[in-house]
Motif scaffolding. Structure first.
Motif, PDB file in Angstrom:
ATOM      1  N   PHE A  21      -6.922   7.988   1.344  1.00  0.00           N
ATOM      2  CA  PHE A  21      -5.526   8.429   1.219  1.00  0.00           C
ATOM      3  C   PHE A  21      -5.289   9.204  -0.083  1.00  0.00           C
ATOM      4  N   HIS A  22      -6.314   9.278  -0.970  1.00  0.00           N
ATOM      5  CA  HIS A  22      -6.029   9.800  -2.329  1.00  0.00           C
ATOM      6  C   HIS A  22      -5.492  11.235  -2.350  1.00  0.00           C
ATOM      7  N   HIS A  71       0.834  -1.198   0.000  1.00  0.00           N
ATOM      8  CA  HIS A  71       0.000   0.000   0.000  1.00  0.00           C
ATOM      9  C   HIS A  71       0.877   1.260   0.000  1.00  0.00           C
ATOM     10  N   PRO A  72       0.563   2.250  -0.846  1.00  0.00           N
ATOM     11  CA  PRO A  72       1.389   3.464  -0.878  1.00  0.00           C
ATOM     12  C   PRO A  72       1.540   4.133   0.488  1.00  0.00           C
ATOM     13  N   CYS A  88      -1.773  10.685  -1.808  1.00  0.00           N
ATOM     14  CA  CYS A  88      -1.106   9.533  -2.422  1.00  0.00           C
ATOM     15  C   CYS A  88      -0.359   9.924  -3.705  1.00  0.00           C
ATOM     16  N   GLN A 147       0.590   8.038  -5.961  1.00  0.00           N
ATOM     17  CA  GLN A 147       0.240   7.155  -7.080  1.00  0.00           C
ATOM     18  C   GLN A 147      -1.256   7.178  -7.391  1.00  0.00           C
ATOM     19  N   ALA A 148      -1.957   8.179  -6.866  1.00  0.00           N
ATOM     20  CA  ALA A 148      -3.417   8.213  -7.025  1.00  0.00           C
ATOM     21  C   ALA A 148      -3.819   8.269  -8.504  1.00  0.00           C
ATOM     22  N   MET A 149      -4.903   7.547  -8.801  1.00  0.00           N
ATOM     23  CA  MET A 149      -5.445   7.558 -10.170  1.00  0.00           C
ATOM     24  C   MET A 149      -6.839   8.175 -10.113  1.00  0.00           C
ATOM     25  N   CYS A 163      -6.106  -1.243  -1.906  1.00  0.00           N
ATOM     26  CA  CYS A 163      -5.595  -0.244  -2.851  1.00  0.00           C
ATOM     27  C   CYS A 163      -5.926  -0.676  -4.273  1.00  0.00           C
ATOM     28  N   TRP A 164      -6.358   0.289  -5.105  1.00  0.00           N
ATOM     29  CA  TRP A 164      -6.711  -0.019  -6.487  1.00  0.00           C
ATOM     30  C   TRP A 164      -5.520  -0.464  -7.309  1.00  0.00           C
ATOM     31  N   LEU A 165      -4.305  -0.106  -6.902  1.00  0.00           N
ATOM     32  CA  LEU A 165      -3.128  -0.509  -7.679  1.00  0.00           C
ATOM     33  C   LEU A 165      -2.988  -2.026  -7.735  1.00  0.00           C
ATOM     34  N   CYS A 222      -9.466   6.577  -7.881  1.00  0.00           N
ATOM     35  CA  CYS A 222      -9.200   6.583  -6.436  1.00  0.00           C
ATOM     36  C   CYS A 222     -10.053   7.621  -5.693  1.00  0.00           C
ATOM     37  N   CYS A 251     -10.827   6.476  -2.017  1.00  0.00           N
ATOM     38  CA  CYS A 251      -9.771   6.068  -1.075  1.00  0.00           C
ATOM     39  C   CYS A 251      -9.421   7.266  -0.192  1.00  0.00           C
ATOM     40  N   PRO A 300     -11.526   1.580  -2.433  1.00  0.00           N
ATOM     41  CA  PRO A 300     -10.875   0.302  -2.761  1.00  0.00           C
ATOM     42  C   PRO A 300     -11.293  -0.822  -1.813  1.00  0.00           C
TER      43      PRO A 300
HETATM   44 FE1  SF4 Z   1      -3.241   5.576  -3.670  1.00  0.00          FE
HETATM   45 FE2  SF4 Z   1      -5.364   4.953  -5.139  1.00  0.00          FE
HETATM   46 FE3  SF4 Z   1      -4.122   3.053  -3.783  1.00  0.00          FE
HETATM   47 FE4  SF4 Z   1      -5.558   4.890  -2.532  1.00  0.00          FE
HETATM   48  S1  SF4 Z   1      -6.333   3.341  -3.944  1.00  0.00           S
HETATM   49  S2  SF4 Z   1      -3.554   4.179  -1.954  1.00  0.00           S
HETATM   50  S3  SF4 Z   1      -5.159   6.700  -3.771  1.00  0.00           S
HETATM   51  S4  SF4 Z   1      -3.279   4.270  -5.478  1.00  0.00           S
END
Ligand code: SF4
Length: 304
Positions: free
Chosen positions: A263-264, A225-226, A267, A269-271, A292-294, A274, A261, A279
């Motif tokens: 944390f977005h 997780h980021p 984060c 790495q947010a997309m 996490c979506w990643l 997110c 999310c 997630p």
């Molecule tokens: Fe980051 Fe998206 Fe994963 Fe949340 S779901 S931790 S915003 S990459």
């Protein structure tokens, strides 16, 4: 808080980590039914030795607290009563829960003080809390926690107020006691070094939920997780001249979490998705689980 789910076996230690306000202490207070006024459990269960604690009355919970589940808080001075001797305070759980009296009770207090390495316990049990050092007071709180013979101890940042040497001694002591008694331990901390030293498994909390959990080795060697990656990245490294990494932004307010999310906003790495979709848990092959979506296949996220 939502999606806080974990299990703990006898003799195991689980580390609960995260920034202040991530929900660590609330999780612990929920287990023992000590949520502050205005907070309540609206769903889910807390199963301890086969019984759901959320269905117990306060009277039944009082019999479990202090006996089968003990709590060590971070400030020993706030846990100890300055007006009572150490004997009286350590004796109380054994007096109420195990009906010990007289010589047996005295002997029990003496052996508990010896177990937490208080020198000359026969003498020191007559002292008051202000006559002891910070490290000794924290050990006394540990003795009180053990007095009822619990099978679970919840330690909420028990070493925060201790200096580093005393902290190391206290952690060794907790480990020794755990080895001798087989007690399970939930260790709340924001110190990942302590988690590496003390815990078998770790659960990382953010925004009132567990975002990643698994065996300590798996989480430290390969955080998924980021947020966990950022936490591990912000540990100071001995000898490094690089600027210390800090996670940008502030932890969210649990009363108004960001959408998707939590944390977005912080984060790296947010997309796009997110900020919209929350997630779900994804199981990794090494025994860890991350939210996490990643990690989820884009079309079909797996549920945990
Ligand atoms: Fe980051 Fe998206 Fe994963 Fe949340 S779901 S931790 S915003 S990459």
């Amino acid at each position: 808080m939502d999606g806080v789910s974990f299990s703990l076996n006898a003799g195991e230690t689980l580390g609960l980590v995260g920034e202040s306000g991530s929900g660590k202490t609330t999780t612990c207070l929920s287990i023992v039914g000590l949520l502050p006024r205005g907070a309540r459990i609206v769903g889910g269960s807390v199963v301890f030795e086969g019984e759901d604690l959320t269905r117990k009355s306060q009277r039944e919970l009082r019999r479990i607290r202090g006996r089968r589940i003990a709590v060590i808080l971070q400030d020993p001075m706030a846990s100890l009563n300055p007006l009572f001797t150490i004997f009286r305070q350590v004796a109380e759980p054994a007096f109420f829960h195990q009906q010990m009296r007289g010589k047996t009770l005295r002997q029990r207090v003496k052996s508990l003080l010896a177990a937490v390495r208080i020198p000359s316990p026969e003498w020191r049990m007559r002292d008051y809390p202000h006559q002891m050092s910070g490290g000794m007071r924290q050990r006394i709180v540990g003795a009180i926690a053990l007095a009822g013979g619990p099978s679970l101890v919840i330690a909420d940042e028990p070493t925060t107020n201790l200096d580093v040497t005393i902290q190391a001694q206290y952690l060794d002591l907790l480990k020794d006691i755990q080895r001798e008694t087989g007690v399970a331990l939930i260790f709340v901390t924001h110190n990942l070094g302590i988690v590496a030293k003390m815990c078998d498994r770790v659960a990382v909390m953010y925004g009132g939920t567990i975002v990643e959990q698994g065996p300590v080795r798996a989480i430290f060697d390969d955080p998924k997780h980021p947020y966990t990656q950022a936490l591990l990245g912000s540990i100071p490294k001995l000898g490094s001249r690089d600027p210390l990494y800090a996670i940008p932004g502030q932890p969210p307010n649990l009363a108004s979490l960001p959408t998707g999310c939590a944390f977005h906003p912080r984060c790296p790495q947010a997309m796009e998705r997110c900020a919209i979709d929350e997630p779900t848990n994804v199981h990794a092959g090494d025994g860890s689980v991350a939210r996490c979506w990643l990690l989820a296949p884009a079309a079909a996220p797996s549920h945990g």
